[in-house]
Design a protein around this motif. Sequence first.
Motif, PDB file in Angstrom:
ATOM      1  N   CYS A  62       0.856  -1.182   0.000  1.00  0.00           N
ATOM      2  CA  CYS A  62       0.000   0.000   0.000  1.00  0.00           C
ATOM      3  C   CYS A  62       0.899   1.241   0.000  1.00  0.00           C
ATOM      4  O   CYS A  62       1.859   1.311   0.767  1.00  0.00           O
ATOM      5  N   VAL A  64       0.311   4.060   1.089  1.00  0.00           N
ATOM      6  CA  VAL A  64       0.118   4.905   2.272  1.00  0.00           C
ATOM      7  C   VAL A  64       0.757   4.262   3.510  1.00  0.00           C
ATOM      8  O   VAL A  64       1.622   4.855   4.157  1.00  0.00           O
ATOM      9  N   CYS A  65       0.334   3.020   3.813  1.00  0.00           N
ATOM     10  CA  CYS A  65       0.771   2.397   5.069  1.00  0.00           C
ATOM     11  C   CYS A  65       1.833   1.318   4.871  1.00  0.00           C
ATOM     12  O   CYS A  65       2.399   0.828   5.819  1.00  0.00           O
ATOM     13  N   CYS A  74      -4.777   0.255   0.493  1.00  0.00           N
ATOM     14  CA  CYS A  74      -5.269  -0.998   1.074  1.00  0.00           C
ATOM     15  C   CYS A  74      -6.645  -0.793   1.721  1.00  0.00           C
ATOM     16  O   CYS A  74      -7.098   0.335   1.901  1.00  0.00           O
ATOM     17  N   CYS A  77      -6.628   1.477   4.921  1.00  0.00           N
ATOM     18  CA  CYS A  77      -6.432   2.906   4.626  1.00  0.00           C
ATOM     19  C   CYS A  77      -7.676   3.502   3.966  1.00  0.00           C
ATOM     20  O   CYS A  77      -7.954   4.686   4.092  1.00  0.00           O
TER      21      CYS A  77
HETATM   22 ZN   LIG Z   1      -2.704   1.068   3.572  1.00  0.00          ZN
END
Ligand SMILES: [Zn+2]
Length: 203
Positions: A62, A64-65, A74, A77
């Motif tokens: 992902c 972001v995370c 994901c 998120c």
């Molecule tokens: Zn994520």
Amino acid sequence: MNEDFTSTTESVDKLIQELNKLPGIGPKSAQRLAYYLLRASDEQTKLLAETILSVKQKTKLCSVCFNVTESEPCLICRSDQRDRSKICIVEQPQDVLALEHTKVYKGLYHVLHGAISPTEGVGADDIRIKELLGRLKDSQVGEVILATNTNLEGEQTALYLNKLISPLGIRVTRLAHGLPFGTELEYADDVTLTRAIEGRQEF
Ligand SMILES: [Zn+2]
């Protein structure tokens, strides 16, 4: 001429070698697995091989995370059920699974993909710390929970992150009760993990 019968055929040897590279699989286990696969049906071995290939093709991290995902971003998120004011920082994707299993934590995650370890040459730039700081800058995060392992590397990483994040005016907490020193998160049981996350303290 010296004949050596301590190894089998080239292809079986190769399979044993490859299995032996997997974590937790010693030479004896590798041998046992190899012979198990030799006896297994064509269908079963084909399914296993295809599953391994497809997991590599379908999954990514992902953006972001950095958890393992098949969608971008994901599911966690993207979810509107999650508390966006909290980010729990873990070392490995397996740790997210372990914490999700407790069903106690409803915030977001950030997966570092490792821990700072000077002895193994892993520095702050080798794990996803820069990306974490980027996230903290643009978001409404009020609390960061340091859920790195309770071993030396995990503690070092938590100390380092606390030094970076505290000055941003964000509350920094650390998993506390119940987790004995030396514990890897993914092996902790649900009760211990639940107590640890509920009993988190100011870092
Ligand atoms: Zn994520």
